[in-house]
Scaffold this motif. Structure first.
Motif, short mmCIF file in Angstrom:
data_model
loop_
_atom_site.label_atom_id
_atom_site.label_comp_id
_atom_site.label_asym_id
_atom_site.label_seq_id
_atom_site.Cartn_x
_atom_site.Cartn_y
_atom_site.Cartn_z
N GLU A 92 0.82 -1.21 0.00
CA GLU A 92 0.00 0.00 0.00
C GLU A 92 0.86 1.27 0.00
N GLU A 93 1.95 1.25 0.79
CA GLU A 93 2.82 2.43 0.83
C GLU A 93 3.49 2.63 -0.52
N ASP A 94 3.86 1.51 -1.12
CA ASP A 94 4.52 1.56 -2.41
C ASP A 94 3.61 2.21 -3.45
N ARG A 95 2.34 1.83 -3.40
CA ARG A 95 1.39 2.36 -4.38
C ARG A 95 1.20 3.86 -4.18
N GLY A 138 13.25 1.89 0.51
CA GLY A 138 13.66 2.42 -0.79
C GLY A 138 13.07 3.80 -1.04
N ASP A 139 13.64 4.54 -1.96
CA ASP A 139 13.11 5.87 -2.26
C ASP A 139 12.63 5.94 -3.72
N SER A 140 12.13 7.08 -4.09
CA SER A 140 11.61 7.25 -5.45
C SER A 140 12.59 7.99 -6.35
N GLU A 141 13.87 7.86 -6.06
CA GLU A 141 14.89 8.48 -6.90
C GLU A 141 15.23 7.54 -8.05
N GLU A 142 15.73 8.11 -9.11
CA GLU A 142 15.99 7.34 -10.33
C GLU A 142 16.82 6.06 -10.12
N PRO A 143 17.90 6.09 -9.33
CA PRO A 143 18.71 4.86 -9.18
C PRO A 143 17.92 3.70 -8.57
N ASN A 144 16.87 4.02 -7.83
CA ASN A 144 16.07 2.96 -7.21
C ASN A 144 14.86 2.57 -8.05
#
Ligand code: ZN
Length: 164
Positions: A92-95, A138-144
């Motif tokens: 849910e958090e991921d979404r 994890g974060d929402s930055e490009e490398p991830n």
């Protein structure tokens, strides 16, 4: 298939062999109100979660055998600390966090990955996947971020749960 996941597991997670136990837990009213047996189950399940990437089986008997419990594990009592994660709705958090990936970052990831799934090279039903899920820090930055097709994305989650 569902599994159990500790909320805010990041505050406990250290490595697969160790957990970090914030002393503030003693001040947490939800923890204080647990019967002592549940408190000890909670601590054992935290250790187990570290070894299982925070994806625990929902079956109480299986949990009891995994932590060597001599008293029944009451999942209801642990409810404030865990959440049920369904494979159909990976996290849910991921979404929620996915919404926060700016379009410019989405496009950058798609372009970087050549507009194809990184696993099977399909060019249809593409999704932007968090390599390390948000719920695991994890974060929402490009490398991830990576481009996956829907099928490979689901398969990734099934694999996670298959380790149980
Ligand atoms: Zn694919």
């Amino acid at each position: 298939m569902d599994y159990l996941s500790f909320r805010n597991f990041r505050q406990f997670e250290r490595t697969r062999r160790e957990i970090r136990l914030p002393c503030d837990l003693l001040l947490d009213q939800r923890f204080r109100e647990l019967p002592d047996v549940w408190k000890s189950h909670l601590l054992c399940l935290l250790m187990l979660a570290a070894r299982m990437d925070n994806a625990l089986p929902v079956n109480p008997h299986k949990l009891e055998s995994l932590i060597g419990a001599t008293e029944p594990v009451e999942l209801e009592g642990l409810r404030p600390f865990v959440r049920y994660v369904s494979l159909d709705q990976p996290c849910e958090e991921d979404r929620a966090a996915r919404i926060h990936i700016p379009d410019s970052v989405r496009v950058a990831v798609l372009v970087r990955d050549g507009g194809r799934c990184r696993r099977c090279h399909s060019a249809t039903n593409l999704e932007i996947d968090h390599i390390v899920p948000i719920c695991k820090g994890g974060d929402s930055e490009e490398p991830n971020l990576q481009t996956l097709c829907r099928r490979c994305n689901r398969r990734k989650w099934k694999k996670l749960v298959a380790r149980i």
